[in-house]
Design a protein around this motif. Structure first.
Motif, PDB file in Angstrom:
ATOM      1  N   LYS A 481       0.819  -1.214   0.000  1.00  0.00           N
ATOM      2  CA  LYS A 481       0.000   0.000   0.000  1.00  0.00           C
ATOM      3  C   LYS A 481       0.851   1.262   0.000  1.00  0.00           C
ATOM      4  O   LYS A 481       0.456   2.297  -0.541  1.00  0.00           O
ATOM      5  N   SER A 578       4.382   8.398  -5.068  1.00  0.00           N
ATOM      6  CA  SER A 578       3.076   8.559  -5.698  1.00  0.00           C
ATOM      7  C   SER A 578       3.149   9.023  -7.141  1.00  0.00           C
ATOM      8  O   SER A 578       2.154   8.967  -7.858  1.00  0.00           O
ATOM      9  N   GLU A 584       2.501   7.174 -10.840  1.00  0.00           N
ATOM     10  CA  GLU A 584       1.194   7.831 -10.756  1.00  0.00           C
ATOM     11  C   GLU A 584       0.098   6.993 -11.402  1.00  0.00           C
ATOM     12  O   GLU A 584      -1.089   7.176 -11.123  1.00  0.00           O
ATOM     13  N   GLY A 587      -1.867   4.367  -8.680  1.00  0.00           N
ATOM     14  CA  GLY A 587      -2.485   4.802  -7.434  1.00  0.00           C
ATOM     15  C   GLY A 587      -3.622   3.911  -6.995  1.00  0.00           C
ATOM     16  O   GLY A 587      -3.764   3.590  -5.812  1.00  0.00           O
ATOM     17  N   ALA A 588      -4.451   3.469  -7.950  1.00  0.00           N
ATOM     18  CA  ALA A 588      -5.575   2.591  -7.604  1.00  0.00           C
ATOM     19  C   ALA A 588      -5.080   1.255  -7.066  1.00  0.00           C
ATOM     20  O   ALA A 588      -5.676   0.676  -6.149  1.00  0.00           O
ATOM     21  N   PHE A 589      -3.979   0.760  -7.623  1.00  0.00           N
ATOM     22  CA  PHE A 589      -3.410  -0.497  -7.138  1.00  0.00           C
ATOM     23  C   PHE A 589      -3.005  -0.358  -5.670  1.00  0.00           C
ATOM     24  O   PHE A 589      -3.310  -1.237  -4.848  1.00  0.00           O
ATOM     25  N   ARG A 590      -2.301   0.701  -5.342  1.00  0.00           N
ATOM     26  CA  ARG A 590      -1.862   0.885  -3.955  1.00  0.00           C
ATOM     27  C   ARG A 590      -3.046   0.999  -3.008  1.00  0.00           C
ATOM     28  O   ARG A 590      -2.963   0.598  -1.837  1.00  0.00           O
ATOM     29  N   HIS A 591      -4.156   1.509  -3.514  1.00  0.00           N
ATOM     30  CA  HIS A 591      -5.333   1.701  -2.664  1.00  0.00           C
ATOM     31  C   HIS A 591      -6.040   0.387  -2.344  1.00  0.00           C
ATOM     32  O   HIS A 591      -6.486   0.176  -1.214  1.00  0.00           O
ATOM     33  N   VAL A 592      -6.133  -0.526  -3.317  1.00  0.00           N
ATOM     34  CA  VAL A 592      -6.960  -1.717  -3.125  1.00  0.00           C
ATOM     35  C   VAL A 592      -6.161  -2.994  -2.907  1.00  0.00           C
ATOM     36  O   VAL A 592      -6.742  -4.043  -2.628  1.00  0.00           O
ATOM     37  N   VAL A 602      -4.046  -7.256  -6.554  1.00  0.00           N
ATOM     38  CA  VAL A 602      -5.251  -6.493  -6.847  1.00  0.00           C
ATOM     39  C   VAL A 602      -6.269  -7.361  -7.572  1.00  0.00           C
ATOM     40  O   VAL A 602      -7.443  -7.020  -7.644  1.00  0.00           O
TER      41      VAL A 602
END
Length: 630
Positions: A481, A578, A584, A587-592, A602
């Motif tokens: 994350k 980030s 950049e 970002g969605a990968f790091r979030h989920v 993911v």
């Protein structure tokens, strides 16, 4: 075959029970896809015309007849990776072999394939682990044309094979075979390479000397010859029954390699015609356990403590680090290959290779013999080795005894009675440690912590002499994350130098180390990670940390972390992870992304379609006993 080891049997039974819903759901979907019919029977004329518009007239005629299999090739070719450079010519070999068998073959699509050796210590390493899931998705895109009756995957290196494996399982109603490229010839000795790296870390040799050493090691097409993640991949594909036997460590530029590639194509045609050998049947709970055991028996890469979890979940099979730890407690260590010894994979192959390891593990009851493979039922197919006789490919039984017991030993006389990977846990969370390369006298460390957020800061402290003491180097905010969980192998030479000076040294991180994890004890993949509330975020400089893999312990001493607030991540470090160098875009990968112990994926971070959680059996945080009742 002998009776299965009782611990292996019990762990397997637990995995089967834990996976009951997710495995049933996966097989239901694969059965539905199979029952929908073969590609050539359901695509319209317009579909076929598009699919073969660029092919030869002969291949068009074969395809339009609607009776012969069409092989889909998914390739991770690029010519920057030495291991993947030989794949440039593989599709032509496969097409010609398919034609000889009365079938057709096409490159269905390509996947990215980044090199961890190039990105070590660089921003691109923060995309490395995520590239595995991108490769899985790319494989899905390639095969979703639904124009194929069988699949051949071309990949070797660290994230590429796990990604191809995961993506192919989404099409597990088809037969899938992996065709490797093989290792490069041996270069300078691994011990010499490590020596020069250590000297460079101490500023005792210049960059030109280091470069000459590295070029002497990595020097030609083929896989790097140390036993890291790439070569661990190849060993596991073999014992999983997805290779032709003993194909992993045959050099790229040889007639035998081309013959094996052609034979792979012809076997894929045979499986498509027979309707046998679908990947969903080859990869099940037993084959996953076999992969884990073989990894442990050979001292393979720590990266597979993450990859294998994600790979298994792609087949609906749920495993965790407790399973791996308990299997390790009864798995004999049969191989000493660098970084767990001085020999490389070429010497390992010459001593007996994967065929020897497979037979030894099977005959000693450490792996399941009653598995399905692309060669047919039974692991015994993988006791054989290929050779060329009068221009023809023939198969013979592998050597009955190791040809070099300093590299490879029988199960009756192993290097160690336990495997190379262990679980450690305590108030800092759960982590894994590879002990096969660590001398017993260096494994237990209790020392004050030195806490960092970047490799660069830790290396600067080393250069400044601030780590010349007994120390546990803590590197946090390196989890999936936080920044995609990069490998931190750049620290290995510095930590090794400190250990060689006589200091008690250990490394603790929520990041990854490497398939080349070496002689310094390293508790890695700490979960939960610091950014997700893990206790590493509460550790301070000077806190005493105890790492004891013999007892399965990773804990602070005389500190109550629960009374502290977590440290905030430094804004400059958070921002740097980030953006830039493609970060950049992820970002969605790091979030989920899921936790490290859940595979840092993911693809499988959400519940399955039938509502059963992919991670519905969290490990007991109080479990520190590695034993399993027989």
């Amino acid at each position: 075959m002998p009776t299965l080891n009782p611990v292996v049997a019990k762990v397997t039974a637990r995995i089967i029970e834990r996976s009951r819903e997710t495995r049933a759901d996966y097989l239901r979907r694969m059965d539905a896809a199979r029952d929908n019919g073969v590609a050539r029977a359901k695509l319209s004329c317009a579909n076929w015309a598009h699919a073969f518009a660029g092919q030869t007239v002969a291949d068009k005629l074969t395809a339009m007849g609607g009776k012969q299999p069409n092989l889909g090739i998914v390739t991770a070719y690029n010519d920057m990776l030495s291991a993947h450079q030989p794949f440039e010519r593989f599709p032509a070999v496969i097409r010609e072999a398919a034609r000889e068998a009365g079938a057709t073959a096409q490159v269905a699509g390509g996947t990215p394939a980044m090199c961890d050796g190039v990105t070590q210590g660089r921003p691109g390493m923060e995309l490395s682990l995520f590239s595995r899931d991108v490769i899985a998705m790319s494989t899905g895109v390639a095969l979703t044309h639904d124009a194929f009756d069988s699949v051949i995957c071309l990949g070797v290196c660290d994230k590429i094979v796990p990604g191809l494996f995961m993506g192919s399982l989404a099409f597990g109603h088809l037969p899938v075979i992996f065709a490797p490229a093989g290792p490069m010839p041996s270069g300078i000795p691994n011990a010499e390479k490590a020596r020069v790296r250590g000297l460079y870390a101490q500023n005792k040799v210049d960059r030109q000397t280091l470069l000459e050493s590295e070029i002497g090691s990595y020097h030609s097409p083929g896989t790097c010859t140390f036993y890291g993640t790439a070569n661990s991949n190849q060993m596991m594909m073999e014992i999983a029954g997805l290779h032709l036997p003993s194909t992993a460590f045959v050099h790229p530029e040889t007639g035998l390699r081309d013959a094996l590639t052609a034979a792979t194509a012809k076997r894929a045609v045979e499986l498509a015609r027979s309707g046998q050998g679908r990947m969903a049947d080859v990869i099940d709970e037993k084959s996953i356990v076999n992969m884990v055991v073989a990894l442990l028996a050979t001292g393979g890469s720590t990266n597979h403590a993450i990859h294998l979890v994600a790979m298994a979940r792609a087949a609906g099979v749920l495993i965790d680090w407790t399973d791996m730890d308990q299997l390790s407690s009864v798995t004999p260590l049969l191989a000493r290959v660098y970084p767990n010894g001085s020999a490389d994979v070429n010497a390992f192959q010459a001593a007996g290779g994967v065929a020897f390891v497979t037979r030894e593990l099977a005959n000693a009851g450490h792996i399941h013999a009653d598995v399905q493979t692309v060669m047919g039922p039974g692991i015994h197919h993988y006791f054989q080795e290929p050779s060329m006789v009068d221009g023809e490919l023939v198969w013979r039984d592998g050597v009955a005894e190791s040809l070099d017991t300093d590299i490879l030993r029988p199960a009756s006389d192993p290097f160690d009675r336990e495997g190379g990977l262990r679980l450690v846990q305590g108030d800092l969370g759960r982590a894994v440690i590879k002990v096969s390369a660590v001398k017993p006298g260096n494994r237990i460390v209790e020392a004050p912590a030195a806490v960092f957020e970047t490799q660069e800061d830790a290396l600067q402290a080393f250069r400044d002499g601030r780590l010349d003491r007994d120390v546990v180097v803590v590197l946090r905010f390196q989890g999936p994350k936080a920044n995609g969980m990069p490998e931190l192998h750049s620290l290995s030479p510095a930590l090794g130098v400190l250990q060689d000076k006589g200091f008690r040294v250990a490394f603790v991180t929520d990041g990854r180390m490497s398939g080349a994890s070496g002689k310094t004890p390293a508790a890695i993949h700490v979960s939960p990670e610091a950014l997700a509330g893990g206790m590493l975020s509460r550790v301070r400089d000077g806190d005493v940390i105890r790492l004891d893999p013999e007892a399965g312990v990773l804990t602070t001493v005389g500190v109550d972390l629960s009374e502290r607030a977590p440290a905030a991540r430094s804004p400059e470090h958070a921002g740097g992870s980030s953006w830039g160098y493609g970060r950049e875009l992820f970002g969605a990968f790091r979030h989920v992304v899921s936790t490290a112990e859940e595979g840092a994926s993911v693809c499988f971070a959400t519940p399955s379609e039938n509502g059963a959680a992919w991670s519905d059996s969290p490990p007991d945080p109080n479990l520190v006993d590695r034993a399993v009742d027989a």
